[in-house]
Design a protein around this motif. Structure first.
Motif, mmCIF file in Angstrom:
data_model
loop_
_atom_site.group_PDB
_atom_site.id
_atom_site.type_symbol
_atom_site.label_atom_id
_atom_site.label_comp_id
_atom_site.label_asym_id
_atom_site.label_seq_id
_atom_site.Cartn_x
_atom_site.Cartn_y
_atom_site.Cartn_z
ATOM 1 N N ARG A 160 1.176 -19.466 -40.131
ATOM 2 C CA ARG A 160 1.854 -18.615 -41.086
ATOM 3 C C ARG A 160 3.205 -19.251 -41.415
ATOM 4 O O ARG A 160 4.047 -19.444 -40.532
ATOM 5 N N GLN A 162 6.725 -18.811 -42.597
ATOM 6 C CA GLN A 162 7.576 -17.624 -42.547
ATOM 7 C C GLN A 162 8.969 -17.950 -43.112
ATOM 8 O O GLN A 162 9.904 -18.213 -42.358
ATOM 9 N N ALA A 188 -2.475 -20.132 -43.048
ATOM 10 C CA ALA A 188 -2.800 -18.752 -42.659
ATOM 11 C C ALA A 188 -2.285 -17.780 -43.710
ATOM 12 O O ALA A 188 -3.027 -16.933 -44.213
ATOM 13 N N VAL A 189 -1.016 -17.878 -44.049
ATOM 14 C CA VAL A 189 -0.398 -17.032 -45.056
ATOM 15 C C VAL A 189 1.026 -17.529 -45.268
ATOM 16 O O VAL A 189 1.633 -18.100 -44.356
ATOM 17 N N GLY A 191 4.160 -15.665 -45.558
ATOM 18 C CA GLY A 191 4.515 -14.274 -45.333
ATOM 19 C C GLY A 191 6.003 -14.086 -45.155
ATOM 20 O O GLY A 191 6.607 -14.695 -44.269
ATOM 21 N N THR A 220 -4.253 -20.545 -50.524
ATOM 22 C CA THR A 220 -3.751 -19.743 -49.415
ATOM 23 C C THR A 220 -3.405 -18.369 -49.953
ATOM 24 O O THR A 220 -3.590 -18.086 -51.141
ATOM 25 N N TYR A 286 -3.593 -7.393 -43.013
ATOM 26 C CA TYR A 286 -2.806 -8.190 -42.080
ATOM 27 C C TYR A 286 -2.046 -7.210 -41.182
ATOM 28 O O TYR A 286 -1.231 -6.430 -41.657
ATOM 29 N N LEU A 323 -5.989 -11.319 -40.723
ATOM 30 C CA LEU A 323 -5.085 -11.790 -39.685
ATOM 31 C C LEU A 323 -4.647 -10.620 -38.801
ATOM 32 O O LEU A 323 -4.364 -9.531 -39.308
ATOM 33 N N ASN A 325 -1.726 -10.296 -35.627
ATOM 34 C CA ASN A 325 -0.685 -11.081 -34.982
ATOM 35 C C ASN A 325 0.007 -10.248 -33.915
ATOM 36 O O ASN A 325 0.598 -9.214 -34.222
ATOM 37 N N ASP A 363 2.571 -14.735 -32.444
ATOM 38 C CA ASP A 363 3.934 -15.166 -32.685
ATOM 39 C C ASP A 363 4.542 -15.421 -31.315
ATOM 40 O O ASP A 363 4.923 -14.490 -30.601
ATOM 41 N N TYR A 391 -4.073 -18.749 -35.325
ATOM 42 C CA TYR A 391 -2.881 -19.236 -36.020
ATOM 43 C C TYR A 391 -1.626 -18.893 -35.231
ATOM 44 O O TYR A 391 -1.636 -18.031 -34.343
ATOM 45 N N MET A 393 3.064 -19.119 -35.771
ATOM 46 C CA MET A 393 4.114 -19.024 -36.782
ATOM 47 C C MET A 393 4.715 -20.390 -37.086
ATOM 48 O O MET A 393 4.799 -21.260 -36.215
#
Length: 463
Positions: A160, A162, A188-189, A191, A220, A286, A323, A325, A363, A391, A393
């Motif tokens: 992800r 971030q 992943a994203v 975000g 993505t 998510y 996802l 997390n 995370d 995944y 971060m």
């Protein structure tokens, strides 16, 4: 029903499953704070011995939080798949552990029983396992999800990206995003945790991320991690939302403190699905969780924090997320005191989530007042990479300047991929090659800098 065991002629008695689960768990500050932990290492072992002999069927007959009081309990009970549970129905918790660790139990076998495993069963068997056991079982299980790319495949590790900014400045968010893309992060994203909950400030971030993905033809998904109600309102107003985010918990009282219910989550899922923005799949949800959140909201009902956490995974499972997390060390040392406790919790969460059939990310993080440092992050990152985490971060420099905590960086993802031979999501990997950012082996190219002007022009970012 009471449970008991003897050690050195000392008789230990546990009042019910809730008490037994709390006493059998690995030592952590949150359970001690809540008064549910074992009083000694010997009592912990006694609880684990007693727990090993508990039939899995008992978890269907004795709820740790009463059915009448909690909609999460009702979800767990009412959605339990008896047919999927049948192969496990004669097992005790100890026998369940042996079955999980057997070489004959593979991904297909784990997938077949997934809907028959309740959160309390997963938490119970987890409490009997060493760290290496959690890794050995979790790495067998692949949970694959899709939106604009395919996540969770064997031999893949996603990130992800971030790009948080303390004032939600578009140029700051874009700069961090371009930085992450240079390192191949973001499959992943992408975000963003927004600094503001003001709809007038949120919409530009959604528009910015959507435009970036469109202009770069990037396979993505994007997300702005604000409250579900804000996202539903934004969808109604035409915002280009990919993933619908929400923090969730394992009790109705905790979810109420978040301002959500199962009905609201279903409404949010339907709203996101209505946009039909996915290209290769429609996993639109998510979720984020974290051990200690129920205790911090006084919504734990005397249940230990691991069991509360895994109950949140039952909520997530009901909504087919892309996802999930666990933000493992974010709440602070009151709940996970040091690097050892954070490491154990990260492996527990990943294992239990995978057992329930969830696409688990972690995370790997800590707050600055915890007894932990980046070496602990390095260790857990490598362990989770070996365990097949979906995944992690990607935070610029590992230091989130908005949320004020330490996590994993773009560089850390490169390290663990190189060390363990892991690749990115295949569609994203192909895109990186087309952009000239990586070679055929997924390695960053020496000409990466040449791609920066093209990326910044496409993103309308001043060079």
């Amino acid at each position: 029903m009471t449970y008991s065991s003897n050690i050195h002629s000392i008789h230990y008695r546990f009042e019910n499953l809730r008490d037994l689960l709390g006493k059998a768990g690995a030592a952590r500050s949150g359970d001690s704070l809540a008064g549910v932990a074992a009083n000694s290492a010997e009592e912990r072992v006694a609880a684990q011995l007693a727990l090993a002999d508990v039939p899995l069927q008992s978890f269907l007959n004795e709820a740790v939080i009463p059915y009448e009081q909690d909609e999460v309990t009702r979800l767990i009970h009412d959605s339990h798949d008896r047919a999927a549970f049948a192969p496990l129905s004669s097992f005790t918790v100890g026998e369940f552990r042996n079955w999980l660790l057997s070489e004959r139990t593979d991904d297909a076998a784990l997938a077949a029983v997934s809907l028959g495993i309740t959160p309390e069963m997963a938490a119970a068997v987890c409490k009997l396992m060493r760290n290496q056991d959690l890794i050995a079982v979790a790495r067998k299980r692949r949970v694959i999800t899709r939106f604009r790319n395919t996540l969770g495949l064997q031999g893949r590790l996603s990130v992800r990206l971030q790009p948080n900014h303390p004032t939600d400045d578009p140029h700051g968010i874009l700069a961090s995003t371009i930085d992450g893309l240079m390192y191949g992060a973001g499959d992943a994203v992408i975000g963003v945790n927004p600094a503001s909950d003001d709809p007038l400030k949120l919409r530009p971030v959604w528009d910015l991320l959507a435009a970036l993905v469109e202009r770069l033809e990037m396979p993505t998904q994007t997300c702005v991690l604000t409250h579900a109600t804000r996202q539903i309102e934004a969808i109604e107003q035409g915002a280009p939302i990919d993933l619908l985010f929400q923090s969730i918990g394992g009790t109705e009282a905790l979810n109420r403190s978040f301002g959500i219910s199962l009905a609201l989550l279903r409404e949010a899922q339907h709203a996101a699905l209505s946009l039909k923005r996915g290209t290769v799949g429609n996993n639109v949800m998510y979720f984020e969780t974290g051990q200690g959140s129920a205790l911090s909201a006084n919504a734990h009902h005397g249940v230990d924090q691991l069991t509360c956490e895994v109950r949140a995974y039952a909520v997530a499972r009901a909504f087919d997320p892309l996802l999930v997390n666990t933000v493992v060390g974010f709440i602070g040392p009151e709940y996970l005191f040091d690097g050892k406790q954070i490491t154990r919790a990260g492996l527990e969460d990943h294992f239990c989530g995978k057992l329930l059939g969830l696409p688990m990310g972690v995370d790997i993080c800590y707050t600055n007042h915890a007894q932990a440092d980046q070496n602990d992050v390095d260790d857990l990152l490598l362990l989770l990479g070996a365990a097949g985490v979906n995944y992690v971060m990607g935070v610029p420099g590992s230091d989130d300047i908005l949320l004020g905590y330490q996590s994993t960086s773009y560089h850390d993802a490169l390290y663990v991929r190189e060390t363990l031979g892991l690749r990115r999501a295949p569609e994203f990997e192909d895109w990186l090659q087309r952009m000239g950012l990586t070679d055929d082996e997924g390695q960053l190219t020496s000409s990466t800098e040449l791609a920066i002007p093209a990326l910044t022009r496409a993103a309308a970012l001043p060079t």
